[in-house]
Write an enzyme that holds these catalytic residues in place. Structure first.
Site, PDB file in Angstrom:
ATOM      1  N   GLY A   1       0.691  -1.263  -0.100  1.00  0.00           N
ATOM      2  CA  GLY A   1       0.136   0.127  -0.087  1.00  0.00           C
ATOM      3  C   GLY A   1       0.908   1.257  -0.053  1.00  0.00           C
ATOM      4  O   GLY A   1       1.308   1.813   1.005  1.00  0.00           O
TER       5      GLY A   1
ATOM      6  N   SER B   1       4.308   6.851   3.595  1.00  0.00           N
ATOM      7  CA  SER B   1       5.036   5.809   4.286  1.00  0.00           C
ATOM      8  C   SER B   1       6.476   5.600   3.574  1.00  0.00           C
ATOM      9  O   SER B   1       7.208   5.066   4.509  1.00  0.00           O
ATOM     10  CB  SER B   1       4.145   4.577   4.694  1.00  0.00           C
ATOM     11  OG  SER B   1       3.792   4.142   3.406  1.00  0.00           O
TER      12      SER B   1
ATOM     13  N   ASP C   1       1.971  -1.817  -4.828  1.00  0.00           N
ATOM     14  CA  ASP C   1       0.780  -1.346  -4.791  1.00  0.00           C
ATOM     15  C   ASP C   1       0.413  -1.669  -6.411  1.00  0.00           C
ATOM     16  O   ASP C   1       1.259  -1.397  -7.255  1.00  0.00           O
ATOM     17  CB  ASP C   1       0.932   0.023  -4.704  1.00  0.00           C
ATOM     18  CG  ASP C   1      -0.815   0.633  -4.025  1.00  0.00           C
ATOM     19  OD1 ASP C   1      -1.697   0.457  -4.664  1.00  0.00           O
ATOM     20  OD2 ASP C   1      -0.485   1.575  -3.208  1.00  0.00           O
TER      21      ASP C   1
ATOM     22  N   GLY D   1      -5.855   2.367  -6.495  1.00  0.00           N
ATOM     23  CA  GLY D   1      -6.717   2.766  -5.267  1.00  0.00           C
ATOM     24  C   GLY D   1      -7.408   1.514  -4.516  1.00  0.00           C
ATOM     25  O   GLY D   1      -7.941   0.551  -5.464  1.00  0.00           O
TER      26      GLY D   1
ATOM     27  N   SER E   1      -0.999  -7.346  -4.550  1.00  0.00           N
ATOM     28  CA  SER E   1      -0.227  -8.097  -3.416  1.00  0.00           C
ATOM     29  C   SER E   1      -0.353  -9.477  -3.551  1.00  0.00           C
ATOM     30  O   SER E   1       0.661 -10.090  -3.333  1.00  0.00           O
ATOM     31  CB  SER E   1      -0.827  -7.588  -2.151  1.00  0.00           C
ATOM     32  OG  SER E   1      -0.306  -8.148  -0.968  1.00  0.00           O
TER      33      SER E   1
ATOM     34  N   ASP F   1      -0.429  -1.959   4.805  1.00  0.00           N
ATOM     35  CA  ASP F   1      -1.512  -0.977   4.707  1.00  0.00           C
ATOM     36  C   ASP F   1      -2.118  -0.784   3.508  1.00  0.00           C
ATOM     37  O   ASP F   1      -2.168   0.073   2.713  1.00  0.00           O
ATOM     38  CB  ASP F   1      -0.541   0.294   4.979  1.00  0.00           C
ATOM     39  CG  ASP F   1      -1.369   1.435   5.373  1.00  0.00           C
ATOM     40  OD1 ASP F   1      -2.695   1.339   5.605  1.00  0.00           O
ATOM     41  OD2 ASP F   1      -0.855   2.488   4.987  1.00  0.00           O
TER      42      ASP F   1
ATOM     43  N   HIS G   1      -8.740  -2.576   2.672  1.00  0.00           N
ATOM     44  CA  HIS G   1      -9.386  -2.873   4.090  1.00  0.00           C
ATOM     45  C   HIS G   1     -10.521  -3.575   3.861  1.00  0.00           C
ATOM     46  O   HIS G   1     -11.366  -3.725   4.987  1.00  0.00           O
ATOM     47  CB  HIS G   1      -9.711  -1.465   4.639  1.00  0.00           C
ATOM     48  CG  HIS G   1      -8.546  -0.863   5.037  1.00  0.00           C
ATOM     49  ND1 HIS G   1      -7.186  -1.016   4.788  1.00  0.00           N
ATOM     50  CD2 HIS G   1      -8.300   0.632   5.668  1.00  0.00           C
ATOM     51  CE1 HIS G   1      -6.315  -0.423   5.334  1.00  0.00           C
ATOM     52  NE2 HIS G   1      -7.154   0.627   5.851  1.00  0.00           N
TER      53      HIS G   1
ATOM     54  N   HIS H   1      -1.283  -1.091   9.800  1.00  0.00           N
ATOM     55  CA  HIS H   1      -1.768   0.284   9.944  1.00  0.00           C
ATOM     56  C   HIS H   1      -3.526  -0.013  10.020  1.00  0.00           C
ATOM     57  O   HIS H   1      -3.969  -0.863   9.489  1.00  0.00           O
ATOM     58  CB  HIS H   1      -1.670   1.065   8.950  1.00  0.00           C
ATOM     59  CG  HIS H   1      -1.739   2.432   9.057  1.00  0.00           C
ATOM     60  ND1 HIS H   1      -2.049   3.350   8.070  1.00  0.00           N
ATOM     61  CD2 HIS H   1      -1.773   3.177  10.426  1.00  0.00           C
ATOM     62  CE1 HIS H   1      -2.240   4.598   8.794  1.00  0.00           C
ATOM     63  NE2 HIS H   1      -1.920   4.564  10.084  1.00  0.00           N
ATOM     64  N   ASP H   2      -4.026   1.300  10.513  1.00  0.00           N
ATOM     65  CA  ASP H   2      -5.412   1.324  10.621  1.00  0.00           C
ATOM     66  C   ASP H   2      -6.083   0.016  11.557  1.00  0.00           C
ATOM     67  O   ASP H   2      -7.250  -0.341  10.893  1.00  0.00           O
ATOM     68  CB  ASP H   2      -6.170   1.328   9.439  1.00  0.00           C
ATOM     69  CG  ASP H   2      -5.586   2.642   8.520  1.00  0.00           C
ATOM     70  OD1 ASP H   2      -5.517   3.616   9.329  1.00  0.00           O
ATOM     71  OD2 ASP H   2      -5.542   2.547   7.363  1.00  0.00           O
TER      72      ASP H   2
END
Length: 204
Positions: free
Chosen positions: A40, A46, A65, A69, A118, A135, A138, A163-164
């Site tokens: 990501g 990052s 990535d 998006g 990924s 990251d 989601h 993350h998140d």
């Protein structure tokens, strides 16, 4: 902390300074075991935090990535940014923004962008990693795919950052929290640090 080569506040993204500093500590802790890899990239915020570590230690960060998006970045969703929409192809395209960020930061020799989904890349990967940062997407499918696909490539003693991670569903989506819980329940990981929505774990 490794000094940042540019002002990261000017880069699109949702990583703040406290989380960025924690990422640097995490990458540094695992760097002796192998290169780092982030899932990501978005526009490279990052990658600058982590790229400064790679440059300082003489190692490499792979930045993975597909640059179209995540689901929440698409038109009509909460985190859609029309500046990142490529009208010529009718899709998101964050790759030019990442490349511009890395060039401005002087990190093109230390951060290697990999344009791929990924899961597809993970199935072909062979290099042991000292540091892994999840990251990416989601959805449960994306987050679980990242966890299952990449944690086997993390060397024993290597460091995993997610993350998140929001324990309260009112604060954000659940999949990153679910894979964090899965990591702890597996007995393969122990928690090292928690900073805001970032969780850092070490592989046993």
């Amino acid at each position: 902390m490794f000094e940042l080569p540019i002002d990261v506040d000017e880069i699109k993204g949702f990583l703040d300074a406290a989380e960025g500093s924690a990422l640097q500590r995490a990458f540094r802790a695992g760097a002796a075991l192998g290169p780092g890899l982030e899932i990501g990239a978005y526009c490279g915020k990052s990658a600058v935090w982590l790229g400064a570590v790679a440059k300082g230690l003489g190692t490499t960060l792979f930045s993975v990535d597909h640059h179209r998006g995540s689901e929440e970045n698409q038109p009509g969703w909460e985190y859609h940014d029309p500046d990142l929409w490529d009208h010529s192809v009718g899709a998101m395209d964050t790759l030019p923004h990442l490349r511009r960020t890395l060039r401005q930061a002087g990190l093109e020799d230390h951060v290697i962008p990999v344009v791929a989904k990924s899961a597809a890349l993970a199935s072909l990967w062979r290099t042991p990693l000292g540091f892994l940062f999840i990251d990416g997407g989601h959805t449960m499918e994306a987050a679980l795919g990242d966890y299952r696909g990449w944690t086997p490539h993390l060397a024993p003693g290597g460091v995993l950052a997610i993350h998140d991670v929001f324990p309260d569903p009112a604060d954000g989506g659940r999949p990153p929290f679910e894979i964090y819980q899965r990591a702890l329940a597996s007995d393969l990981f122990c928690e090292v640090e928690a900073v805001k929505s970032l969780r850092v774990l070490r592989k046993q």
